[in-house]
Design a protein around this motif. Sequence first.
Motif, PDB file in Angstrom:
ATOM      1  N   LEU A  53       0.823  -1.217   0.000  1.00  0.00           N
ATOM      2  CA  LEU A  53       0.000   0.000   0.000  1.00  0.00           C
ATOM      3  C   LEU A  53       0.857   1.268   0.000  1.00  0.00           C
ATOM      4  CD1 LEU A  53      -2.205  -2.024   2.020  1.00  0.00           C
ATOM      5  CD2 LEU A  53      -3.420  -0.282   0.762  1.00  0.00           C
ATOM      6  N   PRO A  54       1.795   1.425   0.931  1.00  0.00           N
ATOM      7  CA  PRO A  54       2.621   2.637   0.881  1.00  0.00           C
ATOM      8  C   PRO A  54       3.508   2.679  -0.359  1.00  0.00           C
ATOM      9  CG  PRO A  54       3.296   1.250   2.737  1.00  0.00           C
ATOM     10  CD  PRO A  54       2.069   0.633   2.130  1.00  0.00           C
ATOM     11  N   PHE A  55       3.959   1.506  -0.823  1.00  0.00           N
ATOM     12  CA  PHE A  55       4.784   1.483  -2.029  1.00  0.00           C
ATOM     13  C   PHE A  55       4.027   2.080  -3.211  1.00  0.00           C
ATOM     14  CE2 PHE A  55       5.916  -0.525  -6.052  1.00  0.00           C
ATOM     15  CZ  PHE A  55       7.248  -0.143  -6.159  1.00  0.00           C
ATOM     16  N   GLN A  56       2.762   1.713  -3.368  1.00  0.00           N
ATOM     17  CA  GLN A  56       1.988   2.225  -4.497  1.00  0.00           C
ATOM     18  C   GLN A  56       1.900   3.745  -4.469  1.00  0.00           C
ATOM     19  OE1 GLN A  56      -1.811   0.221  -4.868  1.00  0.00           O
ATOM     20  NE2 GLN A  56      -0.849  -1.665  -5.564  1.00  0.00           N
ATOM     21  N   ILE A  57       1.665   4.314  -3.316  1.00  0.00           N
ATOM     22  CA  ILE A  57       1.559   5.769  -3.212  1.00  0.00           C
ATOM     23  C   ILE A  57       2.908   6.418  -3.501  1.00  0.00           C
ATOM     24  CG2 ILE A  57       0.987   7.695  -1.680  1.00  0.00           C
ATOM     25  CD1 ILE A  57      -1.421   5.896  -2.670  1.00  0.00           C
ATOM     26  N   LYS A 112      10.739  -6.482 -10.820  1.00  0.00           N
ATOM     27  CA  LYS A 112      11.893  -6.641  -9.931  1.00  0.00           C
ATOM     28  C   LYS A 112      11.448  -6.777  -8.476  1.00  0.00           C
ATOM     29  CE  LYS A 112      15.120  -4.138 -12.869  1.00  0.00           C
ATOM     30  NZ  LYS A 112      15.855  -2.862 -13.054  1.00  0.00           N
ATOM     31  N   ARG A 113      10.450  -6.017  -8.104  1.00  0.00           N
ATOM     32  CA  ARG A 113       9.971  -6.030  -6.721  1.00  0.00           C
ATOM     33  C   ARG A 113       9.480  -7.417  -6.298  1.00  0.00           C
ATOM     34  NH1 ARG A 113       8.102  -2.732  -2.706  1.00  0.00           N
ATOM     35  NH2 ARG A 113       6.105  -3.207  -1.762  1.00  0.00           N
ATOM     36  N   TYR A 114       8.872  -8.139  -7.230  1.00  0.00           N
ATOM     37  CA  TYR A 114       8.255  -9.422  -6.895  1.00  0.00           C
ATOM     38  C   TYR A 114       8.897 -10.633  -7.581  1.00  0.00           C
ATOM     39  CZ  TYR A 114       4.644  -6.947  -4.366  1.00  0.00           C
ATOM     40  OH  TYR A 114       3.978  -6.173  -3.443  1.00  0.00           O
ATOM     41  N   GLU A 115      10.022 -10.439  -8.251  1.00  0.00           N
ATOM     42  CA  GLU A 115      10.605 -11.555  -8.996  1.00  0.00           C
ATOM     43  C   GLU A 115      11.037 -12.723  -8.105  1.00  0.00           C
ATOM     44  OE1 GLU A 115      13.871 -10.030 -11.281  1.00  0.00           O
ATOM     45  OE2 GLU A 115      14.972  -9.369  -9.528  1.00  0.00           O
TER      46      GLU A 115
END
Length: 182
Positions: A149-153, A172-175
């Motif tokens: 949530l904070p990452f998206q903002i 990259k964040r979820y690889e």
Amino acid sequence: MDIVKHLKKHTEQIHSQLLNTSVEERMLLKTITLRFYFLLPDFDNIVRKCLKINIDKDQLVSDIIDGHLEKYQKPVKKSNAEIDEYADDFEEAEQMEIFILDAIDNATSSVADLPSLERLFLGIIDVLDYYENFSDQPEYWNGLLDKELPFQIEFLNSIKSPENVDSFSYQKRYEDVDFSEV
């Protein structure tokens, strides 16, 4: 995390942030978020099975940027039209199919369709929430959800400086996350 409690406020923040984006920024955001969905299990097979098309992910990203979307929009529309939940042979779609098909639909919709871009971001939250609820590691997925949530903002704030935005941010964040079947 009680996702319901935070989701309304988060959705309003996403909407507010996206209202001020240009066409180019929206296309970039669609391709960046779509790369997250590429990581989901059986992406290619689900697209082939449900939309009856073979998909080249790099070409899809390029087509979104270039606005060549009809070859994706037609199969999505046809697939949606063929759903008859009252038919005797109706089979409810698997949740992963729904996530992937919704992502293709939203990513290939018009850049003027702001809700479709919002749904791409919220869909990421839905995927993480799904894994939290149905995996045998809810704490792990809850941790990812708490950070998302904070990452998206923050990410939406950074889009105003496109030269600093990595087109592969979500990939990259979820690889290293194992999106195995649950």
